[in-house]
Write a protein that holds these residues in place. Structure first.
Motif, PDB file in Angstrom:
ATOM      1  N   HIS A 172      26.176  74.145  26.820  1.00 29.31           N
ATOM      2  CA  HIS A 172      26.843  73.511  25.677  1.00 29.31           C
ATOM      3  C   HIS A 172      27.362  72.126  26.055  1.00 29.31           C
ATOM      4  O   HIS A 172      27.153  71.150  25.317  1.00 29.31           O
ATOM      5  N   ASP A 174      26.380  70.223  28.520  1.00 26.21           N
ATOM      6  CA  ASP A 174      25.261  69.345  28.837  1.00 26.21           C
ATOM      7  C   ASP A 174      24.630  68.771  27.561  1.00 26.21           C
ATOM      8  O   ASP A 174      24.249  67.600  27.520  1.00 26.21           O
ATOM      9  N   GLU A 175      24.548  69.605  26.533  1.00 17.34           N
ATOM     10  CA  GLU A 175      24.016  69.137  25.252  1.00 17.34           C
ATOM     11  C   GLU A 175      24.922  68.055  24.657  1.00 17.34           C
ATOM     12  O   GLU A 175      24.442  67.049  24.121  1.00 17.34           O
ATOM     13  N   LYS A 176      26.230  68.257  24.767  1.00 15.38           N
ATOM     14  CA  LYS A 176      27.178  67.264  24.257  1.00 15.38           C
ATOM     15  C   LYS A 176      27.051  65.963  25.040  1.00 15.38           C
ATOM     16  O   LYS A 176      27.058  64.867  24.463  1.00 15.38           O
ATOM     17  N   GLU A 178      24.426  64.768  26.543  1.00 20.83           N
ATOM     18  CA  GLU A 178      23.192  64.084  26.156  1.00 20.83           C
ATOM     19  C   GLU A 178      23.363  63.327  24.839  1.00 20.83           C
ATOM     20  O   GLU A 178      22.838  62.221  24.677  1.00 20.83           O
ATOM     21  N   LYS A 179      24.090  63.909  23.908  1.00 17.72           N
ATOM     22  CA  LYS A 179      24.333  63.229  22.629  1.00 17.72           C
ATOM     23  C   LYS A 179      25.167  61.969  22.836  1.00 17.72           C
ATOM     24  O   LYS A 179      24.913  60.926  22.216  1.00 17.72           O
TER      25      LYS A 179
END
Length: 218
Positions: A172, A174-176, A178-179
């Protein structure tokens, strides 16, 4: 009760649109008060106020900003999160704050920057993580104006870190990250870039800690 209240309200405002502002003045004192239709945060009933905010943004802000001195949780939640699809509106709604003219918000903050800038960052400004929406988002404009303040950057990170999610924490976060990296790629303002750099660095540390905890657990 909520359903009938909304249907009656819709009919009333259709018949008497000139009563819209008076209606706002009657609603706000009861926001979050136990035993009223606004006793708890309800996305459907609050959608009525959202629709009126679109019609009378400056007037609504005049009333709402006075209530913010009381640190009203329900009012903060409505301003920040708005409402999902509901029986009053057919579309997904943004937080009501996005309908307020930004210059009115900055004028309110500037009257007491020391206490209002960090509070706005922590409790009120809607979070945006979409690279497509970032450039014109309220949070970016806010950072351009007040991002030189450490208390603002710190409390905005706390705002963005307050959330619910499913699955592994490391994925979670890591996804944030990247954004945020996508947003940073096109960002030129120094205040905004400073906050992005600080938050991305903090996320990278949290990701490493999360991975260690997940390895221990599984």
């Amino acid at each position: 009760i909520d359903h009938y209240w909304i249907e009656i309200t819709k009919a009333f405002l259709n018949l008497y649109p000139e009563k819209g502002l008076e209606f706002v003045e009657q609603i706000l004192p009861h926001f979050g008060k136990e035993g009223t239709i606004f006793g708890a945060f309800d996305r459907e009933t609050s959608s009525v106020l959202t629709e009126l905010t679109k019609l009378y943004p400056e007037q609504v802000w005049k009333h709402v900003s006075k209530r913010l001195e009381e640190r009203d949780f329900f009012l903060e939640k409505w301003l920040k999160e708005g409402d999902s699809k509901n029986s009053f509106s057919t579309a997904d709604q943004k937080g009501a704050l996005t309908f307020i003219p930004p210059e009115k918000i900055w004028k309110w903050i500037d009257k007491d920057v020391e206490n209002r800038a960090w509070y706005f960052a922590y409790r009120l400004v809607p979070k945006t993580l979409s690279a497509e929406e970032w450039q014109n988002s309220l949070v970016r404009i806010f950072l351009v104006r007040y991002g030189d303040r450490e208390d603002v950057r710190r409390n905005l990170k706390a705002n963005y870190s307050t959330e619910a999610y499913w699955g592994e924490r490391s994925l979670h976060l890591d996804e944030k990250r990247e954004k945020l990296l996508q947003i940073k790629a096109d960002e030129e303002n120094k205040n905004v870039k400073r906050w992005l750099d600080e938050y991305i660095q903090e996320l990278e540390q949290d990701i490493e800690h999360a991975k260690i905890e997940e390895e221990r657990e599984f």
